[in-house]
Design a protein around this motif. Structure first.
Motif: not given
Length: 822
Positions: A36, A38, A505, A508, A512, A517-521
Motif C-alpha cells: 500500500f 502513501s 481500504e 488494505r 493488514r 501488508l507492507y505500507e509505505c506512507v
C-alpha cells in the motif's frame, strides 16, 4: 582461431545481480506481495504525471478541450514527495532490519510510475473525447469535432514517443533523488553492502513502452535489426559473442545432475520404445488369434471344443499382457515429462551462468580492447578485435553496425517520416535507399534531401581499418551494456509482477488484519490520533563555574541572566526544531532537552543519533561564544554534556499548571555531564583529541550500578553517551569501527573508534564515537591500568573527524582492488 590458446588466459568477470525477496510475507492471495502506497503521494503523482504528459503533447491537441484546469507540472513538489517517499522506504527497512522491505517499496514505486504514465496518457485522450461528447450530437458531426478527433488520433499514434519522453524524465528524477539524497541515507543506515541492488533499480528500460524502443536504443546503446531477415538482430549477435567467450577459454562445467538427468531421460525413452514394440507385437498376436477364432467358428461345431478353448485362452492372455504394457507406458509418460523438464531447467541454469559473463560490459574491453589493463595481454586482445572485425565482415553485419552509429546525426531530421530501421538500411542497401526516396517524396513540405544519406553511405565504405576497429570495439561494449540492461529490465519486470498494489481500504484492511501488508506512507500520514511515547533520550548540558561567572559579570556591571540567555539559551532553542527536540528545562546553568520516540515515529525518529548531533551543535554554540569572548574579555563557557537513552516513556508529576518529568535517563544524564574536581586536576592541560574519561576506585565484585557510584568522571566540553544509548545508536545507523594509535593523557594507545553517518533531511552528518575503558585510580593519585568497565564518548574534535575520514578513504582504497580482482 589462431589466438584461442592465448585467449584462454583472459580473465573475465560475471554479472548476475538479482533482487532478493525471500524473507517477505506473501499477500492474502498467496501469490503476490501486498503493498500500500502513501495516498498523498499517489494522488499528487497522478496529477503531476497528467500535467507532465499534457506539457509534452501541447502541440498535438486542440487547446480549449481541457476538462481540468491547465497548469504546468510542479517539478519541485514532485521531487520533494518522491524523495520523502524513498526515504520513508529506507527508514522502514532499517526499523525492521530488512533491506528487502526497501527493495519491495522501490519495486512498487517503479510499478506504480510505469503503470500510471500509461494510464494518464489514456486519461488525456479520454478527456478530449469526453469534451466532444459533452458538446452534444450535433457538435460531434461538425467539422471542428472531426479536426479534434484527427488530432487525438495523431496523439494516440505518437504514444510510444510520449511515453518515452515522460518516462525518461521521471526516471531521471528517481535517479537524482537516489544519488543526491537517498543513497547517503542508505549508506548511513545499512552501509555499502547493498549498493549493486539499488544500482539495478536505476534501470531506465522499464520506463519504455514494452521495454524496447528503437529511438532510445539508438541514442544510448546500439540499434540492431528487428526482423527475421536482418543479419544483425539481437539473437545473431548474442550467438557471435558467445563463440568468443568459448574461444576466450570460458569453460563452465556441466552440473553432475545434468548428466544424471540426461541418462535417466535416455533410459526412460528406451523403456518406452521397448514397450511400444512389445505393444505392437501383442496387437499383431491379438489380431491373428481373433482371425483364427472367427475362421474356425463354423468348423468348431463339428470338432472337439478343446482347440477353440486353447485359442480363446491364448487371446485372453495376449489381451491381458497388452493392457499391462499400455498401463506401464501410460505411467511412464509423466516420468519422461519430469525428466525432460529437469533437463530443460539444468540447461537454462547452465546458459544463465554463461550469460552472466555476457552481462558484464567490462568483458568487452577484457576481450577486445588492446589498451585495457596490462601490456602483457595487448597482443591477444588485438588479435581478438581483429577476428571480431573479420567475422562481422564475413557475416555481412559490419556495414549495418557502422550505419547504426552514423545515422545518429540525421535521425532527428528524417525520422519520422522515415522509420529508423529503414533509414539505417538505406546506408547499406541501394534498394532500401530507393524506398526511402519514395517516402521523402510523399512529404514535400519537409524539404528533405537524399544527399546526406548518400554521403553517409559512402562514408562507411571509406572507413580505414583503424576506424573500423575503434567502432567495432565501441559496438562490443554497447552491445554488452544493452544485453545487461535488457536482462535487468526483464528481471525487474518479473519482480514487479509479484507485487499487488493495494488500492482499496477493504483490501488494505484485510491484508493488514492478516499481517500481510507492507505500507509505505509519508511520515505525517503515519501519525495516529493518540500517539504514545515509547522511549526517550535526555540531553543535559551542564555549565561549569556558573557561580563564579555570575559574580564576575556582576562585578563588571553586566547582567548574568541576559548573558546566558543571548549566548547559550537562545542559540540552543533555535536548534530544537531541526532535531525534533523538546525543552525540558532551560534556565541558569543547565540546559535539559528531550527527544521522544512515539508509536508513529519509531521507525523515523533515530532519537539517539539526533541527540548526539544536537549535542555537538550545542558545543559548537559554546565554542563560537568562547572565540568571541577572548576578544571581548568575557568569561569563557565550559560545558559537560550527557546523553542518556531510556527504552520506555518518562512519567510526570504535576505542580499546578507545570509538569515535572520523572525519568531514569534524566538522572543518568546529570551524572554523565558531570566533571569531578579530582579528574579535572589530573587531566587539565593534557594534549588529547578526547574530552571524556572515567576513573575507577572500587572493590571487586561490585554491580554496575554500584560501580557508577565509585566512578570519577572527567567531562570538559565533551559528550558522554550511556551504554544503552550506544546499543540503540547501533540499531539506528550503520556503525563501522577502526583502531588507531592516538595520544592519551597517559601516553599513546590503541583507540577503538566507531563511525557512521546520520541522515538529516536531504543530507547526512558524520558521527564518530570512542569506546573507552575506565582506568584504575591508584591511592597515590596516579592513573593505573584499564578496567573492564566501558564508557562511550561522542567525539567533537575536528582534527579527529578529519583523521577518521582519511582512515575511511584508506580502507576503501584497499578494498576496491580486492573487489576488482574477484
Amino acid at each position: 582461431m589462431s589466438s584461442a590458446n592465448e585467449a584462454a588466459r583472459i580473465e573475465l568477470k560475471s554479472y548476475n545481480t538479482t533482487i532478493p525477496m525471500g524473507s517477505l510475507a506473501i499477500g492474502v492471495d498467496n501469490i503476490h506481495h501486498d503493498v500500500f502506497l502513501s495516498p498523498r503521494f499517489v494522488h499528487s503523482t497522478r496529477e503531476y504525471l497528467f500535467d507532465l504528459i499534457r506539457q509534452h503533447t501541447k502541440g498535438s491537441y486542440v487547446a480549449g478541450t481541457e476538462l481540468r484546469a491547465v497548469r504546468g507540472p510542479d517539478h519541485t513538489t514532485f521531487r520533494k514527495l518522491l524523495t520523502d517517499f524513498m526515504q520513508s522506504a529506507i527508514t522502514q527497512a532499517k526499523f525492521h532490519k530488512n533491506i528487502e522491505i526497501d527493495l519491495l517499496f522501490r519495486l512498487a514505486l517503479l510499478k506504480f510510475l510505469t503503470i500510471e504514465i500509461g494510464n494518464q496518457f489514456a486519461n488525456l485522450i479520454l478527456e478530449g473525447k469526453e469534451w466532444i461528447r459533452k458538446r452534444g450530437e450535433h457538435f460531434e458531426r461538425s467539422q471542428e469535432a472531426h479536426v479534434i478527433k484527427a488530432k487525438l488520433s495523431e496523439l494516440q499514434s505518437a504514444r510510444r514517443g510520449v511515453i518515452r519522453a515522460v518516462g525518461q524524465q521521471v526516471a531521471q528524477m528517481v535517479v537524482d533523488a537516489e544519488e543526491n539524497v537517498v543513497c547517503k541515507a542508505r549508506r548511513a543506515l545499512f552501509g555499502e553492502d547493498f549498493a549493486p541492488l539499488h544500482e539495478l533499480l536505476k534501470n531506465r528500460l522499464v520506463f519504455l513502452d514494452g521495454g524496447k524502443d528503437d529511438v532510445f536504443f539508438l541514442e544510448h546503446y546500439i540499434l540492431l535489426g528487428n526482423y527475421v531477415r536482418d543479419p544483425d538482430r539481437f539473437e545473431v549477435m548474442d550467438a557471435l559473442f558467445n563463440e568468443f567467450l568459448v574461444e576466450a577459454g570460458l569453460n563452465i562445467s556441466e552440473d553432475p545432475a545434468f548428466t544424471e538427468a540426461s541418462q535417466t531421460h535416455a533410459e526412460l525413452l528406451e523403456q518406452a520404445q521397448a514397450m511400444r514394440v512389445e505393444i505392437a507385437n501383442l496387437e499383431e498376436q491379438r489380431e491373428a488369434f481373433g482371425k483364427r477364432l472367427d475362421r474356425g467358428a463354423f468348423l468348431n461345431k463339428f470338432r472337439s471344443s478343446s482347440g477353440a478353448s486353447d485359442a480363446q485362452a491364448s487371446l485372453n492372455d495376449v489381451e491381458l499382457r497388452l493392457k499391462h504394457q499400455e498401463l506401464r507406458l501410460e505411467e511412464l509418460g509423466p516420468q519422461i515429462d519430469a525428466a525432460k523438464q529437469k533437463i530443460d531447467f539444468l540447461l537454462k541454469d547452465h546458459k544463465g551462468r554463461t550469460d552472466a559473463y555476457l552481462n558484464e560490459p567490462e568483458n568487452a574491453q577484457r576481450l577486445f580492447d588492446p589498451m585495457f589493463s596490462s601490456e602483457a595481454g595487448r597482443p591477444v586482445r588485438a588479435k581478438m578485435l581483429s577476428e571480431l572485425l573479420n567475422r562481422l565482415e564475413q557475416q555481412e553485419i559490419l556495414f549495418h553496425v557502422l550505419a547504426s552509429y552514423e545515422i545518429r546525426l540525421i535521425a532527428g531530421d528524417y525520422s519520422p517520416p522515415v522509420h529508423l530501421q529503414q533509414l539505417r538500411k538505406a546506408l547499406v542497401s541501394k534498394e532500401e535507399l530507393k524506398r526511402v526516396e519514395q517516402v521523402l517524396k510523399q512529404v514535400p513540405a519537409r524539404k528533405l534531401s537524399l544527399k546526406p544519406i548518400e554521403e553517409l553511405s559512402r562514408k562507411i565504405r571509406r572507413y580505414s581499418h583503424e576506424e573500423m576497429q575503434a567502432l567495432v570495439l565501441c559496438f562490443a561494449v554497447d552491445f554488452l551494456r544493452l544485453r545487461r540492461d535488457i536482462r535487468d529490465a526483464e528481471h525487474l519486470t518479473t519482480c514487479m509482477e509479484r507485487i499487488n498494489l493495494v488500492t482499496t481500504e477493504q483490501a488494505r484492511e484485510l491484508s493488514r488484519l492478516n499481517n500481510r501488508l507492507y505500507e509505505c506512507v509519508l511520515q505525517d500520514e503515519a501519525k495516529p490520533q493518540q500517539d504514545q511515547v515509547v522511549s526517550h533520550v535526555i540531553i543535559k548540558a551542564d555549565v561549569r563555574g556558573s557561580t563564579r561567572m555570575t559574580q564576575d559579570l556582576l562585578s563588571r556591571g553586566l547582567s548574568p541572566a541576559s548573558h546566558f540567555s543571548l549566548n547559550l539559551h537562545e542559540p540552543v532553542k533555535k536548534l530544537l526544531d531541526r532535531y525534533n527536540a523538546k525543552k525540558v528545562f532551560i534556565e541558569g546553568d543547565a540546559v535539559i532537552l528531550a527527544i521522544f520516540e512515539t508509536e508513529s515515529n519509531l521507525a523515523y525518529a533515530r532519537a539517539v543519533a539526533k541527540a548526539c548531533i544536537l549535542s555537538r551543535q550545542i558545543l559548537v554554540v559554546c565554542n563560537s561564544y568562547n572565540d568571541r569572548a577572548v576578544t571581548s574579555n568575557l568569561p569563557a563557557l565550559e560545558l559537560g554534556v550527557g546523553v542518556a537513552f531510556q527504552g520506555s516513556a518518562p512519567t510526570y508529576w504535576t505542580d499546578g499548571d507545570s509538569r515535572i518529568m520523572i525519568s531514569k535517563a534524566l538522572n543518568l544524564s546529570d551524572r554523565l555531564s558531570g566533571c569531578a574536581k579530582l579528574a579535572k586536576r589530573l587531566l587539565t592541560g593534557q594534549k588529547t583529541h578526547f574530552s571524556v574519561f572515567q576513573f575507577l576506585n572500587a572493590m571487586e565484585g561490585a554491580s554496575p550500578e554500584e560501580l557508577d557510584e565509585f566512578l570519577v568522571r572527567f567531562n570538559m566540553n565533551g559528550i558522554e553517551l550511556n551504554e544503552e544509548g550506544f546499543q540503540k545508536l547501533s540499531e539506528e545507523i550503520s556503525l563501522d569501527s577502526i583502531e588507531t594509535r592516538l595520544d592519551m593523557p597517559w601516553g599513546k594507545e590503541n583507540v577503538t573508534l566507531y563511525y557512521g553517518e546520520v541522515p538529516l533531511g536531504d543530507s547526512v552528518e558524520l558521527l564518530v564515537l570512542r569506546k573507552g575503558l575506565a582506568r584504575q585510580l591508584l591511592p597515590d593519585g596516579k592513573i593505573g591500568v584499564p578496567s573492564s568497565h566501558p564508557y562511550y564518548e561522542v567525539c567533537t574534535s575536528p582534527a579527529l573527524y578529519d583523521l577518521v575520514a582519511a582512515l575511511i578513504r584508506t580502507q576503501r582504497a584497499a578494498v576496491e582492488p580486492a573487489h576488482a580482482s574477484q
